[in-house]
Design a protein around this motif. Structure first.
Motif, PDB file in Angstrom:
ATOM      1  N   HIS A  18       0.921  -1.123   0.156  1.00 31.42           N
ATOM      2  CA  HIS A  18      -0.039  -0.134   0.013  1.00 31.42           C
ATOM      3  C   HIS A  18       0.982   1.135   0.120  1.00 31.42           C
ATOM      4  O   HIS A  18       0.195   2.290  -0.460  1.00 31.42           O
ATOM      5  CB  HIS A  18      -0.865  -0.136   1.141  1.00 31.42           C
ATOM      6  N   ALA A  19       2.020   1.368   0.677  1.00 34.06           N
ATOM      7  CA  ALA A  19       3.024   2.532   0.446  1.00 34.06           C
ATOM      8  C   ALA A  19       3.670   2.502  -0.856  1.00 34.06           C
ATOM      9  O   ALA A  19       4.458   3.542  -1.080  1.00 34.06           O
ATOM     10  CB  ALA A  19       3.772   2.131   1.557  1.00 34.06           C
ATOM     11  N   LEU A  20       3.565   1.940  -1.798  1.00 33.58           N
ATOM     12  CA  LEU A  20       4.412   1.581  -2.890  1.00 33.58           C
ATOM     13  C   LEU A  20       3.656   2.768  -3.818  1.00 33.58           C
ATOM     14  O   LEU A  20       2.616   3.009  -4.059  1.00 33.58           O
ATOM     15  CB  LEU A  20       3.944   0.363  -3.950  1.00 33.58           C
ATOM     16  N   GLY A  21       4.928   3.920  -4.016  1.00 36.02           N
ATOM     17  CA  GLY A  21       4.132   4.998  -4.958  1.00 36.02           C
ATOM     18  C   GLY A  21       4.259   5.942  -3.996  1.00 36.02           C
ATOM     19  O   GLY A  21       4.010   7.177  -4.629  1.00 36.02           O
ATOM     20  N   THR A  22       4.113   5.904  -2.523  1.00 35.96           N
ATOM     21  CA  THR A  22       3.658   7.062  -1.815  1.00 35.96           C
ATOM     22  C   THR A  22       4.964   7.126  -0.843  1.00 35.96           C
ATOM     23  O   THR A  22       5.479   8.517  -0.580  1.00 35.96           O
ATOM     24  CB  THR A  22       2.283   6.901  -1.004  1.00 35.96           C
TER      25      THR A  22
ATOM     26  N   LEU B 244       7.890  -2.284  -7.622  1.00 30.47           N
ATOM     27  CA  LEU B 244       8.645  -1.250  -6.960  1.00 30.47           C
ATOM     28  C   LEU B 244       9.869  -0.999  -8.269  1.00 30.47           C
ATOM     29  O   LEU B 244      10.028   0.321  -8.404  1.00 30.47           O
ATOM     30  CB  LEU B 244       9.551  -1.593  -5.763  1.00 30.47           C
ATOM     31  N   TYR B 245      10.464  -1.996  -8.928  1.00 31.21           N
ATOM     32  CA  TYR B 245      11.342  -1.585  -9.922  1.00 31.21           C
ATOM     33  C   TYR B 245      10.812  -1.053 -11.127  1.00 31.21           C
ATOM     34  O   TYR B 245      11.189   0.128 -11.567  1.00 31.21           O
ATOM     35  CB  TYR B 245      11.739  -3.258 -10.383  1.00 31.21           C
ATOM     36  N   LEU B 246       9.458  -1.177 -11.465  1.00 28.38           N
ATOM     37  CA  LEU B 246       8.877  -0.460 -12.447  1.00 28.38           C
ATOM     38  C   LEU B 246       8.672   0.762 -12.094  1.00 28.38           C
ATOM     39  O   LEU B 246       8.937   1.710 -12.929  1.00 28.38           O
ATOM     40  CB  LEU B 246       7.419  -1.267 -12.652  1.00 28.38           C
ATOM     41  N   HIS B 247       8.166   1.099 -10.922  1.00 25.95           N
ATOM     42  CA  HIS B 247       8.024   2.517 -10.287  1.00 25.95           C
ATOM     43  C   HIS B 247       9.305   3.241 -10.365  1.00 25.95           C
ATOM     44  O   HIS B 247       9.279   4.335 -10.630  1.00 25.95           O
ATOM     45  CB  HIS B 247       7.487   2.268  -8.750  1.00 25.95           C
TER      46      HIS B 247
END
Length: 221
Positions: free
Chosen positions: A146-150, A181-184
């Protein structure tokens, strides 16, 4: 001479033992009573804990059934109310049920869009040394998803790192999250490599393999 010396030595040791018993017998008996009392107290505490766990199990199931009876179509207000009900339960629940209740509450908060409240509870569980390691790992995984990207990428990676080892129960899902996460981060080649690894893993859950295959196809398309 040797036999007589041995007999005298034994008599002296016996006499010393008798004198010691007279002098300290009361203390020894008292110590024995304390040991027995300690055993009794431990057994009593174990009985008390078992009773508390039984009560907590009954209360937890009753609360879960009450919430399940609402049906699947809940408003966000209902989800928040359900989350608060589990938080209130966790406040007085014994270890184990306290952790489960916090995870349930976090799920309802997340579904209601209140991610900050959910992440706070996942952090509570992840940082609780008395909680079962499987549940602590689950809390870390849910937080990372849920924290991915924030949250900072480094923080997410740090939460995922111990979960991606093959011995971890959640390593397939953790690897999937790591690939996202790698994509982000713009590391497409690393993401594709990890998705390919997941899709080729016969031990990975079918749903995880299917998602990895789908994302890999899009990245290669």
């Amino acid at each position: 001479m040797v036999d007589i010396f041995d007999e005298v030595s034994e008599d002296l040791r016996a006499e010393q033992a008798a004198n010691l018993l007279k002098r300290y017998g009361g203390l020894l008996i008292g110590a024995a009573i304390l040991v027995l009392a300690g055993i009794g107290a431990q057994q009593g505490w174990q009985w008390y804990q078992a009773k508390q766990n039984d009560k907590a199990a009954t209360a937890y199931i009753a609360l879960a059934n009450q919430i399940d009876a609402q049906g699947g179509s809940l408003t966000n207000d209902q989800r928040v109310a359900d989350a608060k009900a589990f938080v209130n339960f966790a406040a007085t629940a014994p270890e184990g049920y306290r952790t489960l209740a916090k995870l349930k509450a976090a799920g309802f908060y997340a579904d209601a869009g209140q991610i900050d409240a959910a992440e706070g509870l996942w952090n509570d569980v992840a940082g609780d040394s008395s909680a079962d390691s499987l549940l602590r790992d689950l809390a870390n995984l849910l937080w990372a998803q849920h924290a991915l990207g924030t949250a900072p990428n480094e923080s997410v990676a740090a939460r995922l790192q111990p979960l991606t080892v093959p011995e971890n129960a959640y390593h397939d899902i953790a690897e999937e999250t790591q690939a996202l996460l790698y994509l982000h981060e713009g590391k497409t080649d690393l993401a594709k490599s990890l998705f390919a690894q997941i899709s080729a893993d016969p031990n990975a859950p079918e749903a995880v393999r299917n998602r990895a295959n789908g994302l890999l196809a899009k990245l290669n398309g």
